[in-house]
Write an enzyme that holds these catalytic residues in place. Sequence first.
Site, PDB file in Angstrom:
ATOM      1  N   HIS A   1     -12.883   2.278  14.960  1.00 57.39           N
ATOM      2  CA  HIS A   1     -12.624   0.853  15.268  1.00 57.39           C
ATOM      3  C   HIS A   1     -12.850  -0.025  14.036  1.00 57.39           C
ATOM      4  O   HIS A   1     -13.147  -1.214  14.172  1.00 57.39           O
ATOM      5  CB  HIS A   1     -13.506   0.339  16.414  1.00 57.39           C
ATOM      6  CG  HIS A   1     -13.570   1.268  17.587  1.00 57.39           C
ATOM      7  ND1 HIS A   1     -12.687   1.206  18.629  1.00 57.39           N
ATOM      8  CD2 HIS A   1     -14.393   2.314  17.847  1.00 57.39           C
ATOM      9  CE1 HIS A   1     -12.977   2.162  19.508  1.00 57.39           C
ATOM     10  NE2 HIS A   1     -13.999   2.864  19.048  1.00 57.39           N
TER      11      HIS A   1
ATOM     12  N   SER B   1      -0.747 -11.747 -10.363  1.00 56.16           N
ATOM     13  CA  SER B   1      -0.125 -12.825  -9.608  1.00 56.16           C
ATOM     14  C   SER B   1       0.502 -13.803 -10.592  1.00 56.16           C
ATOM     15  O   SER B   1      -0.019 -14.023 -11.683  1.00 56.16           O
ATOM     16  CB  SER B   1      -1.196 -13.529  -8.773  1.00 56.16           C
ATOM     17  OG  SER B   1      -0.785 -14.853  -8.466  1.00 56.16           O
TER      18      SER B   1
ATOM     19  N   LYS C   1      -6.057 -12.406 -10.236  1.00 58.38           N
ATOM     20  CA  LYS C   1      -5.680 -11.394  -9.245  1.00 58.38           C
ATOM     21  C   LYS C   1      -5.308 -10.040  -9.826  1.00 58.38           C
ATOM     22  O   LYS C   1      -4.716  -9.938 -10.894  1.00 58.38           O
ATOM     23  CB  LYS C   1      -4.488 -11.902  -8.417  1.00 58.38           C
ATOM     24  CG  LYS C   1      -4.802 -13.114  -7.590  1.00 58.38           C
ATOM     25  CD  LYS C   1      -5.498 -12.758  -6.294  1.00 58.38           C
ATOM     26  CE  LYS C   1      -4.558 -11.988  -5.449  1.00 58.38           C
ATOM     27  NZ  LYS C   1      -4.442 -12.445  -4.094  1.00 58.38           N
TER      28      LYS C   1
ATOM     29  N   GLU D   1       0.967  -1.347  -1.118  1.00 61.01           N
ATOM     30  CA  GLU D   1       1.587  -2.169  -0.063  1.00 61.01           C
ATOM     31  C   GLU D   1       3.068  -1.860   0.105  1.00 61.01           C
ATOM     32  O   GLU D   1       3.576  -1.736   1.228  1.00 61.01           O
ATOM     33  CB  GLU D   1       1.419  -3.659  -0.394  1.00 61.01           C
ATOM     34  CG  GLU D   1      -0.013  -4.124  -0.294  1.00 61.01           C
ATOM     35  CD  GLU D   1      -0.189  -5.502  -0.906  1.00 61.01           C
ATOM     36  OE1 GLU D   1      -0.687  -6.386  -0.222  1.00 61.01           O
ATOM     37  OE2 GLU D   1       0.169  -5.702  -2.085  1.00 61.01           O
TER      38      GLU D   1
END
Length: 464
Positions: free
Chosen positions: A155, A276, A282, A289
């Site tokens: 979980h 970024s 970043k 992804e």
Amino acid sequence: MKLWSGRFAAATDRRVDDFHSSIAFDSRLYRYDIRGSQAHARALARAGIITGEEAKAIIEGLEGLLMDIEAGKVEFSKEAEDIHMNIEALLTARIGTAGAKLHTARSRNDQVALDTRMYLRHELGVIESLLAGLQTACLELAGRAGMAVMPGYTHLQPAQPILFAHHLLAYVEMLQRDRERLADCFKRVNVCPLGSGALAGVPYPLDRQAVAKELGFAGITRNSLDAVSDRDYILEFMAAAAIMMMHISRLCEDVVLWATAEFGFVELDDAFSTGSSIMPQKKNPDVAELARGKSGRVFGHLLGLLSVMKGLPLAYNKDMQEDKEALFDTVDTCKAVLTIMAPMISTLQVNRERMEKACRRGFLTATDLADYLVRKGLPFRKAHELTGRVVRKCIEQNKTLEELTLPEWQELLPMVDEEVLRAVTLHGATAARKLPGGTAPETVAAAVAEARKTVLIRLVPDHD
Ligand code: ARG
């Protein structure tokens, strides 16, 4: 002029050519189409349907065409519709009458099934070896991580301590099943449909077994109708690819999560992360992804082709031309994703301090306390309840289980001795799980050693 123009009084509307021509995407089958045609020409000659001279002219003409295609010297035409008719027309333009005899005892329906089977057979081997590469990358990372301990989750809540290597081995298992699925799929891909003709078989004494053998197939299809209307071999591959991409997507999700500032379990190599355009600080896990995102199109292709096939009457229907772009994109996507995943994984930096620190929160060894109480003679259910109370006390006092001293323990649970101090350590918890499949350091080390050997065994034979 169309190869099939005899029956028609008028030319095809240009818009029809635009609409139904598949050469823009099926040209990538040229090599298989040529190899299949050469084998077919030999079979025609063996059956006495064409002469040895004609077969020779066809085989050599096709060889020359193959070289010219590979040298970029051949332009395919949309009017010739697909790769099969393009090759035939180009050959006939080069060698004349012999070329016009090649399509005897053959239909594009068995031909296209042959070409896609040969193509897929090759790509299954490529994808399987890329999967082995990703497994190897996981094992390399596991080797570098050594005995690093991290929280295992259910979980997404901290559950029990595990070795980071154990977590990676879980992916090695998934990828191994993916390889097995490809190998199983290969068995049904590697069957030769030539001789099925348009749908009913052909009225010539072709030696189907000999053609199959020459092209490296394990056998021949048993029913001509099925042979030209079956796309299970593509669907099976797509289903296996979908499951594989689901696994990769989960691995990517783990990487994305682990690389967050909040987790900080791993750091991506600079070469495999991105910045970024606005936020200078970043470092983004774009590769993970995008690989995760690519699973969507692979799932989509599977469902797309299932939908194309579900209402089709036997045998061939033009709807089935829709299999190709879906198949090719599935193959291309799987290869691209696997190719980038392996170095992205093998270059991850492991932050074992952060992992261990995360293990100090969340009472990961509470189950081990319960198990310790079981060893002291308590029924597990009772031990579970008492442990829950200890956890509640610790939360109230802002303490971890490992911080409790023996007198504190004995105040909470009079039956405990100093063994409890070790039972609730991370090391005690992992070391205790030494049964097969468990996370004990020596079990994991043995599993890594075993996996290193297993991943080297190829399950899909290489085919050109
Ligand atoms: N381009 C066609 C396909 O991809 C080849 C088979 C065509 N057969 C036919 N009878 N029109 O499916």
